[in-house]
Motif scaffolding. Structure first.
Motif, short mmCIF file in Angstrom:
data_model
loop_
_atom_site.label_atom_id
_atom_site.label_comp_id
_atom_site.label_asym_id
_atom_site.label_seq_id
_atom_site.Cartn_x
_atom_site.Cartn_y
_atom_site.Cartn_z
N ASP A 170 0.84 -1.19 0.00
CA ASP A 170 0.00 0.00 0.00
C ASP A 170 0.88 1.25 0.00
OD1 ASP A 170 -2.21 1.59 0.02
OD2 ASP A 170 -2.57 1.42 2.19
N ARG A 175 -0.88 2.87 -5.45
CA ARG A 175 -2.13 3.63 -5.37
C ARG A 175 -2.41 4.34 -6.69
NH1 ARG A 175 -1.24 6.55 0.53
NH2 ARG A 175 -1.12 4.64 1.78
N VAL A 210 -4.60 -2.33 -1.71
CA VAL A 210 -4.10 -0.96 -1.89
C VAL A 210 -5.27 -0.01 -1.70
CG1 VAL A 210 -3.10 0.65 -3.55
CG2 VAL A 210 -2.29 -1.71 -3.45
N PRO A 212 -6.47 3.60 -2.51
CA PRO A 212 -6.22 4.86 -3.22
C PRO A 212 -7.25 5.94 -2.95
CG PRO A 212 -7.37 3.36 -4.67
CD PRO A 212 -7.26 2.67 -3.31
#
Length: 409
Positions: A170, A175, A210, A212
């Motif tokens: 991450d 992202r 992840v 974002p």
């Protein structure tokens, strides 16, 4: 009014029948475009009922089988700007071949993004060691004293808050790739390219760990800076660099943006010619103006006032630095029609930035159908100031002529 098309050009106004105008006022999809600044409703003496487009081109499906289409004023502008807006290491001039309605430039970019992303994932994703807050009865990693005391104050005396060092995917690079996948899905949704949408969704499954979401709440300029930092990361090379470059072109100019990842948006895709023009001009000046290098003004961290911090940042669109790293040319791009002299506001903004940075040259850059450059004058601080028009189809030629002209004064 089934199958009705409302067609207009970017930064232009068209008249509408009263009934259509009032229907748009009640159309939730159109109102969302309105709130995002994609279009504005117009009521004036010359245009009793009308709609005006901003600096975006694209189309949206509205209610009642009604469609809104915003075209370029100069055909080919979108393709030219998208080409130059890509980083030089990623740019591929083969897209200059004709593009038909079923194979737009954005879809070509989406395919290439997915191709390069898939190749880069063969070697695994970028990961970093990060400290993540963890609450348990068994300490693992560094103890977070403040968080632990807060737990104990709430009665959780058997728990500890720790920050173990964890290898996590991450990170900003991933992202931004996830953001590129989101943009690809939205673009493909507005076309018949179901294969692109399916590929994007399958790759999105690899980025479920992840997060974002913060990027959706950031200003476009901040997202652009994040792309620039990641593209400069020494770990970003080869296929990963190309994937990020295409993700930048796809994500930065997609609109309207949802406020949150779960927000609904109309079945639409628009490309922001204003940000594309700025990005393209910056990239071209960096290439044709060697040894000059370019950056955004905000990257220099300069304040307009000596005794006021963080309120008024010196932030011109483009600053060209000489070989010693000294500001040499300050430029602002204006994606609008110029008829006569530049406005007072545009000139004042430009010269204020140039004075604060101590740049000897300043120029306002507008799109046009032919190249021209004119001198505005010498400011009291000694800055030679100009304005010019450049053709998007001949950016390298026209910006090279512009630099030669201002440097010779």
């Amino acid at each position: 009014m089934n199958g009705e098309v409302i067609r207009l050009q970017e930064r232009a106004t068209v008249s509408l029948p009263r009934s259509v105008y009032h229907a748009l006022e009640d159309d939730s999809a159109f109102l969302e475009l309105l709130s995002e600044g994609t279009v504005t409703l117009v009521r004036s003496r010359s245009t009793p009922f009308g709609v005006r487009a901003g600096a975006l081109v694209g189309q949206a499906n509205l209610g009642g089988d009604r469609r809104l289409v915003i075209d370029e004023k100069v055909p080919g502008t979108l393709r030219d700007l998208l080409t130059w807006a890509l980083p030089s290491g990623v740019r591929d001039f083969s897209i200059d071949s004709s593009v038909d309605a079923d194979q737009t430039v954005l879809l070509i970019f989406a395919r290439r993004f997915l191709d390069f992303l898939a190749r880069s994932l063969v070697r695994g994703r970028t990961k970093e060691y990060v400290r993540q807050l963890e609450v348990s009865s068994t300490p693992r990693g560094r103890i977070d004293a403040k968080a632990t005391m807060a737990l104990w104050a709430r009665g959780h005396t058997g728990s500890l808050a720790t920050q173990p060092l964890t290898l996590s995917p991450d990170v900003y690079i991933n992202r931004l790739l996830a953001l590129g996948l989101f943009a690809t899905e939205v673009i493909a949704k507005s076309s018949t390219e179901s294969s692109i949408r399916l590929r994007a969704r399958s790759l999105s499954g690899l980025f479920e760990d992840v997060v974002p979401y913060e990027l959706f709440r950031m200003r476009r300029r901040s997202v652009s800076e994040a792309f620039r930092r990641c593209l400069a990361d020494p770990r970003v090379e080869g296929d990963l660099q190309k994937a990020l470059g295409y993700a930048q072109a796809l994500a930065l100019h997609l609109g309207p943006w949802p406020e949150t990842p779960t927000a609904t948006v109309p079945d639409s895709v628009f490309v922001n010619l204003e940000t594309l023009f700025e990005e393209a001009v910056r990239n071209v000046i960096a290439e044709v103006g060697s040894p000059l290098r370019t950056m955004r003004g905000a990257s220099l961290g300069k304040q307009l006032f000596l005794d006021t911090d963080s309120h008024y940042t010196v932030d011109p669109d483009i600053v060209a630095l000489d070989a010693l790293g000294t500001p040499f040319v300050v430029a602002d791009t204006k994606s609008k029609d110029l008829d006569g002299w530049p406005s007072h506001a545009d000139v004042y903004q430009l010269t204020a930035h140039a004075h604060a940075l101590g740049a000897p040259l300043a120029v306002l850059i507008y799109p046009g159908t032919s190249f021209s450059i004119s001198r505005i004058g010498l400011t009291t601080a000694g800055t030679e100031t100009f304005y010019c028009k450049v053709r998007t189809s001949s950016l390298a030629e026209d910006l090279s002529r512009m630099l030669q002209s201002v440097e010779s004064r």
